[in-house]
Design an enzyme around this catalytic site. Structure first.
Site, PDB file in Angstrom:
ATOM      1  N   TYR A  16     -24.056   3.703 -36.928  1.00 43.41           N
ATOM      2  CA  TYR A  16     -24.784   3.961 -36.236  1.00 43.41           C
ATOM      3  C   TYR A  16     -25.762   3.128 -36.184  1.00 43.41           C
ATOM      4  CZ  TYR A  16     -25.245   8.079 -39.992  1.00 43.41           C
ATOM      5  OH  TYR A  16     -25.661   9.568 -40.380  1.00 43.41           O
ATOM      6  N   ILE A  17     -25.926   1.709 -36.404  1.00 42.90           N
ATOM      7  CA  ILE A  17     -26.818   0.209 -36.189  1.00 42.90           C
ATOM      8  C   ILE A  17     -26.488   0.032 -34.157  1.00 42.90           C
ATOM      9  CG2 ILE A  17     -27.465  -1.604 -36.203  1.00 42.90           C
ATOM     10  CD1 ILE A  17     -28.383  -0.681 -39.590  1.00 42.90           C
ATOM     11  N   ASP A  38     -30.169   4.111 -51.747  1.00 42.59           N
ATOM     12  CA  ASP A  38     -29.203   3.812 -50.819  1.00 42.59           C
ATOM     13  C   ASP A  38     -28.559   3.270 -51.901  1.00 42.59           C
ATOM     14  OD1 ASP A  38     -29.286   4.547 -48.433  1.00 42.59           O
ATOM     15  OD2 ASP A  38     -29.947   2.521 -47.786  1.00 42.59           O
ATOM     16  N   CYS A  65     -35.684   2.741 -40.328  1.00 42.58           N
ATOM     17  CA  CYS A  65     -35.895   3.997 -38.766  1.00 42.58           C
ATOM     18  C   CYS A  65     -36.773   3.264 -37.801  1.00 42.58           C
ATOM     19  CB  CYS A  65     -36.501   4.669 -40.187  1.00 42.58           C
ATOM     20  SG  CYS A  65     -35.520   4.788 -41.261  1.00 42.58           S
ATOM     21  N   GLY A 115     -22.578  -1.860 -41.716  1.00 44.38           N
ATOM     22  CA  GLY A 115     -22.327  -1.009 -42.898  1.00 44.38           C
ATOM     23  C   GLY A 115     -23.219  -2.198 -44.072  1.00 44.38           C
ATOM     24  N   THR A 165     -33.041   8.000 -45.245  1.00 44.06           N
ATOM     25  CA  THR A 165     -34.279   8.190 -45.309  1.00 44.06           C
ATOM     26  C   THR A 165     -34.715   9.069 -46.243  1.00 44.06           C
ATOM     27  OG1 THR A 165     -35.147   6.234 -44.595  1.00 44.06           O
ATOM     28  CG2 THR A 165     -37.379   7.199 -44.522  1.00 44.06           C
ATOM     29  N   CYS A 221     -36.625   0.795 -44.008  1.00 45.03           N
ATOM     30  CA  CYS A 221     -37.081   2.651 -43.137  1.00 45.03           C
ATOM     31  C   CYS A 221     -37.621   1.962 -42.182  1.00 45.03           C
ATOM     32  CB  CYS A 221     -37.758   3.888 -43.745  1.00 45.03           C
ATOM     33  SG  CYS A 221     -37.595   5.047 -42.592  1.00 45.03           S
ATOM     34  N   GLU A 277     -41.937  -5.760 -55.593  1.00 48.77           N
ATOM     35  CA  GLU A 277     -41.244  -5.942 -54.237  1.00 48.77           C
ATOM     36  C   GLU A 277     -41.314  -6.685 -54.357  1.00 48.77           C
ATOM     37  OE1 GLU A 277     -39.636  -3.621 -51.533  1.00 48.77           O
ATOM     38  OE2 GLU A 277     -39.745  -5.327 -51.169  1.00 48.77           O
ATOM     39  N   GLY A 313     -18.428   0.328 -34.805  1.00 50.87           N
ATOM     40  CA  GLY A 313     -18.911   1.112 -34.561  1.00 50.87           C
ATOM     41  C   GLY A 313     -19.851   2.444 -34.878  1.00 50.87           C
ATOM     42  N   GLU A 353     -26.861   2.485 -31.824  1.00 56.40           N
ATOM     43  CA  GLU A 353     -28.575   2.834 -31.735  1.00 56.40           C
ATOM     44  C   GLU A 353     -28.574   1.202 -30.599  1.00 56.40           C
ATOM     45  OE1 GLU A 353     -29.933   3.628 -36.111  1.00 56.40           O
ATOM     46  OE2 GLU A 353     -29.788   6.090 -34.639  1.00 56.40           O
ATOM     47  N   HIS A 400     -36.589  30.654 -22.539  1.00 53.60           N
ATOM     48  CA  HIS A 400     -36.263  29.332 -21.092  1.00 53.60           C
ATOM     49  C   HIS A 400     -37.167  29.132 -20.498  1.00 53.60           C
ATOM     50  CE1 HIS A 400     -33.918  29.500 -17.483  1.00 53.60           C
ATOM     51  NE2 HIS A 400     -34.654  30.288 -16.944  1.00 53.60           N
ATOM     52  N   GLY A 406     -37.643   5.870 -51.000  1.00 56.41           N
ATOM     53  CA  GLY A 406     -37.325   6.372 -52.414  1.00 56.41           C
ATOM     54  C   GLY A 406     -38.390   6.014 -53.847  1.00 56.41           C
ATOM     55  N   LYS A 464     -36.865   0.653 -35.284  1.00 48.22           N
ATOM     56  CA  LYS A 464     -35.959   0.327 -34.044  1.00 48.22           C
ATOM     57  C   LYS A 464     -36.545   2.239 -33.059  1.00 48.22           C
ATOM     58  CE  LYS A 464     -33.842   4.451 -35.118  1.00 48.22           C
ATOM     59  NZ  LYS A 464     -32.221   4.756 -36.047  1.00 48.22           N
ATOM     60  N   GLU A 506     -32.207  26.579 -26.181  1.00 45.54           N
ATOM     61  CA  GLU A 506     -31.375  28.058 -25.757  1.00 45.54           C
ATOM     62  C   GLU A 506     -30.015  28.160 -25.190  1.00 45.54           C
ATOM     63  OE1 GLU A 506     -32.436  30.048 -21.365  1.00 45.54           O
ATOM     64  OE2 GLU A 506     -32.404  28.207 -20.927  1.00 45.54           O
TER      65      GLU A 506
HETATM   66  P1  NDP Z   1     -21.711   2.901 -40.232  1.00 44.14           P
HETATM   67  O1  NDP Z   1     -21.385   2.738 -42.019  1.00 44.14           O
HETATM   68  O2  NDP Z   1     -22.238   3.757 -39.326  1.00 44.14           O
HETATM   69  O3  NDP Z   1     -21.355   1.716 -39.558  1.00 44.14           O
HETATM   70  C1  NDP Z   1     -20.584   0.605 -39.971  1.00 44.14           C
HETATM   71  C2  NDP Z   1     -19.272   0.030 -39.214  1.00 44.14           C
HETATM   72  O4  NDP Z   1     -18.468  -1.149 -38.771  1.00 44.14           O
HETATM   73  C3  NDP Z   1     -17.684   1.052 -38.869  1.00 44.14           C
HETATM   74  O5  NDP Z   1     -17.211   1.182 -37.466  1.00 44.14           O
HETATM   75  C4  NDP Z   1     -17.076   0.545 -39.530  1.00 44.14           C
HETATM   76  O6  NDP Z   1     -15.505   0.749 -39.554  1.00 44.14           O
HETATM   77  C5  NDP Z   1     -17.597  -1.115 -39.657  1.00 44.14           C
HETATM   78  N1  NDP Z   1     -16.785  -2.273 -40.506  1.00 44.14           N
HETATM   79  C6  NDP Z   1     -17.421  -2.119 -41.620  1.00 44.14           C
HETATM   80  N2  NDP Z   1     -16.592  -2.642 -42.162  1.00 44.14           N
HETATM   81  C7  NDP Z   1     -16.192  -3.549 -41.641  1.00 44.14           C
HETATM   82  C8  NDP Z   1     -15.849  -5.268 -41.385  1.00 44.14           C
HETATM   83  N3  NDP Z   1     -15.876  -5.803 -42.283  1.00 44.14           N
HETATM   84  N4  NDP Z   1     -15.203  -5.721 -40.072  1.00 44.14           N
HETATM   85  C9  NDP Z   1     -15.688  -5.378 -39.708  1.00 44.14           C
HETATM   86  N5  NDP Z   1     -15.855  -3.625 -39.271  1.00 44.14           N
HETATM   87  C10 NDP Z   1     -16.263  -3.315 -39.771  1.00 44.14           C
HETATM   88  O7  NDP Z   1     -23.003   1.321 -41.277  1.00 44.14           O
HETATM   89  P2  NDP Z   1     -24.320   0.684 -40.074  1.00 44.14           P
HETATM   90  O8  NDP Z   1     -23.957  -0.890 -40.412  1.00 44.14           O
HETATM   91  O9  NDP Z   1     -24.156   1.031 -39.296  1.00 44.14           O
HETATM   92  O10 NDP Z   1     -25.648   1.268 -41.119  1.00 44.14           O
HETATM   93  C11 NDP Z   1     -25.669   1.424 -42.143  1.00 44.14           C
HETATM   94  C12 NDP Z   1     -26.605   2.886 -42.624  1.00 44.14           C
HETATM   95  O11 NDP Z   1     -27.465   3.203 -42.356  1.00 44.14           O
HETATM   96  C13 NDP Z   1     -25.536   3.622 -42.410  1.00 44.14           C
HETATM   97  O12 NDP Z   1     -24.343   4.658 -42.637  1.00 44.14           O
HETATM   98  C14 NDP Z   1     -26.175   4.600 -42.545  1.00 44.14           C
HETATM   99  O13 NDP Z   1     -26.256   5.735 -43.525  1.00 44.14           O
HETATM  100  C15 NDP Z   1     -27.629   4.394 -42.103  1.00 44.14           C
HETATM  101  N6  NDP Z   1     -27.998   4.499 -41.364  1.00 44.14           N
HETATM  102  C16 NDP Z   1     -28.808   5.821 -40.570  1.00 44.14           C
HETATM  103  C17 NDP Z   1     -29.277   5.672 -39.197  1.00 44.14           C
HETATM  104  C18 NDP Z   1     -30.335   7.001 -39.253  1.00 44.14           C
HETATM  105  O14 NDP Z   1     -29.920   7.987 -39.588  1.00 44.14           O
HETATM  106  N7  NDP Z   1     -29.816   7.048 -37.805  1.00 44.14           N
HETATM  107  C19 NDP Z   1     -29.449   4.818 -38.365  1.00 44.14           C
HETATM  108  C20 NDP Z   1     -28.304   2.876 -38.909  1.00 44.14           C
HETATM  109  C21 NDP Z   1     -28.636   3.037 -40.324  1.00 44.14           C
HETATM  110  P3  NDP Z   1     -14.318   1.748 -39.987  1.00 44.14           P
HETATM  111  O15 NDP Z   1     -15.262   3.206 -39.267  1.00 44.14           O
HETATM  112  O16 NDP Z   1     -13.622   1.573 -40.003  1.00 44.14           O
HETATM  113  O17 NDP Z   1     -15.069   1.862 -41.343  1.00 44.14           O
END
Ligand code: NDP
Length: 448
Positions: free
Chosen positions: A178-179, A304, A48, A263, A312, A43, A35, A176, A182, A437, A16, A51, A442
């Site tokens: 994105y990260i 962010d 990104c 997160g 991104t 990213c 910076e 559980g 992945e 095809h 950004g 990764k 498709e």
């Molecule tokens: P996410 O928000 O995707 O997932 C966070 C996970 O951690 C959820 O399962 C959440 O559970 C859990 N969680 C949150 N707080 C706690 C805690 N205190 N204790 C235990 N579990 C917890 O975050 P990520 O870290 O995976 O990624 C960060 C952000 O980066 C994403 O939101 C996304 O926007 C961006 N990103 C995008 C990508 C892409 O576009 N391909 C790739 C990687 C990152 P619950 O569901 O219960 O809240």
């Protein structure tokens, strides 16, 4: 002559910040960007880009196996983490160089220091230098948030994952989202034993339920272990350097590495926001209006750190819109409707628009079309993984309001299809398009 040192002072040279700097400079503004770490931000440096390169690297594990079914005599292959890691990091260096070139070719002054806001128009750098600017843009991104458990300091985050000495033999990934998904795919392909530890029973909140279920089913088939509803208690480090995660509701899990993917929090600590009256919301993100203006008139924020959509391309759009608005005499906002997104899991999944559940909530009656198929390549390879495409249609207007898919190349296919969803095309218009095809895409025009 301006009364300020700069027309624009940007804090943070990520996606950004760099876009905003470059566009503002192209509009004729005198711009500096501070910076404290590396140009490119999450990213490019630790997100990104590296990764995705690891994902490519990981996929060879399956491709090499499958190649034998396609007639190739592939000898037993070894994987060398260090080779991939170093090549990926070298490419990150190359990209950082390109970003720096972009800044210098637009005559943006790059200041490799930490900056702290000291007032609505002033910033202090870590060297002690003080500068003034007509506008300040905060583009400091987000930083991994760690759960508060005893021994959390023994874990890593995705920031460190790119620098590991070796691919871990056994890794626990907490989260559980994105990260987590992945990196679970990446390390599993490299031969690590991967356990995902999640506080709920839900993966990838926000994505369509059937698609998420399919990912879990395939991940389990590939050997990834899930521990749901886990109540983490503490992490113990043993004398030999191995770790053990203890739970209040289940057996402990021994491992070599623990990675938190729980997160990312807006990165606002120590920024001096209070000195300019910049307000935060209840989640700790900088509050902004539709034009990315904060509660202080001369200070804006994008990406962010504002926690609108942590993606991104969204940060880039926000940075661009800000620069056009403030310096290009072209006020414009970002459209957050129908933003496609993807999870680069193994296999990847992608979606745009409303999930089935969201559509039912919002529209009442919806029609859902699915295609559940085994991609041709998987059939010959003897791979059981099935792809799933799902189209959600407004039953009243016949408009396609959501597309969701999991399967090979899902993000590539969805990016193109997202144009049709964004444009508000109907199911009939999809059907009117002749199939290409043989392809997986498709299926989108053949849904019954
Ligand atoms: P996410 O928000 O995707 O997932 C966070 C996970 O951690 C959820 O399962 C959440 O559970 C859990 N969680 C949150 N707080 C706690 C805690 N205190 N204790 C235990 N579990 C917890 O975050 P990520 O870290 O995976 O990624 C960060 C952000 O980066 C994403 O939101 C996304 O926007 C961006 N990103 C995008 C990508 C892409 O576009 N391909 C790739 C990687 C990152 P619950 O569901 O219960 O809240």
């Amino acid at each position: 002559m301006s009364d300020y040192d700069f027309d624009l002072f940007v804090i943070g040279a990520g996606s950004g910040g760099v876009r905003a700097s470059r566009v503002a400079a192209a509009h004729g503004a005198k711009v500096a960007v501070a910076e404290e770490y590396r140009v490119g931000g999450t990213c490019v440096i630790r997100g990104c880009v590296p990764k995705k390169l690891l994902i490519y690297g990981a996929h060879f594990a399956e491709d090499l196996k499958d190649a034998r079914r396609f007639g190739w005599n592939v000898p037993d292959c070894d994987f060398e983490w260090k080779v991939l890691r170093d090549n990926v990091l070298a490419d990150v260096d190359r990209l950082e160089g390109l970003y720096k070139n972009t800044l210098s070719s637009h005559k943006v002054e790059l200041i490799s220091e930490r900056a702290t806001i000291t007032g609505p128009h002033s910033v202090k750098l870590s060297s002690g230098r003080e500068v003034s600017a007509k506008y300040i843009l905060i583009a400091t991104g987000a930083w991994p948030a760690l759960p508060e458990i005893e021994g959390a300091e023994h874990g890593i985050t995705s920031n460190e994952a790119f620098h590991l000495e070796d691919a871990p033999k056994r890794i626990i990934i907490v989260g559980g989202g994105y990260i987590a998904n992945e990196f679970a795919g990446i390390f599993n392909e490299f031969g690590s034993h991967v356990t995902i530890v999640n506080r709920s029973a839900t993966l990838l909140r926000g994505y369509d339920e059937q698609i998420r279920d399919r990912l879990m089913q395939i991940s389990t088939m590939k050997g990834i272990v899930f521990r749901f509803n886990a109540k983490m208690e503490r992490i113990e480090k043993n004398e030999d350097g191995t770790l053990c995660m203890h739970f209040s509701n289940g057996d402990p899990i021994p491992c070599d590495t623990i990675m938190f993917a729980t997160g990312r929090q807006p990165h606002v600590e120590g920024l001096g926001l209070e000195s300019a009256g910049v307000e935060l919301d209840d989640k700790g993100a900088i509050k902004v209006d539709d034009y990315s203006r904060t509660s202080c008139e001369s200070i804006y924020a994008v990406g962010d750190v504002t926690n609108r959509l942590q993606l991104t391309p969204v940060a880039i759009r926000e940075g661009h819109a800000f620069a056009d608005t403030v310096f290009g005499d072209n006020p414009r906002t970002v459209d957050y409707d129908c933003v496609p997104s993807a999870v680069f899991s193994h296999p990847p999944l992608a979606g745009v628009g409303l999930t089935e559940a969201q559509a039912k909530n919002k529209l009442g009656t919806v029609k859902v079309y699915t295609s559940d198929f085994r991609p041709m390549k998987n059939v010959l390879a003897g791979r059981e993984e099935r792809a799933l495409y799902k189209m959600v249609v407004d039953a009243t207007t016949n408009r396609v309001v959501g597309l969701h898919m999991i399967g090979p190349d899902a993000p590539e296919i969805l990016q193109a299809a997202a144009i049709a969803v964004k444009a508000g095309l109907t199911k009939q218009q999809f059907d009117d398009t002749v199939a290409l095809h043989p392809s997986m895409a498709e299926e989108l025009v053949l849904l019954k």
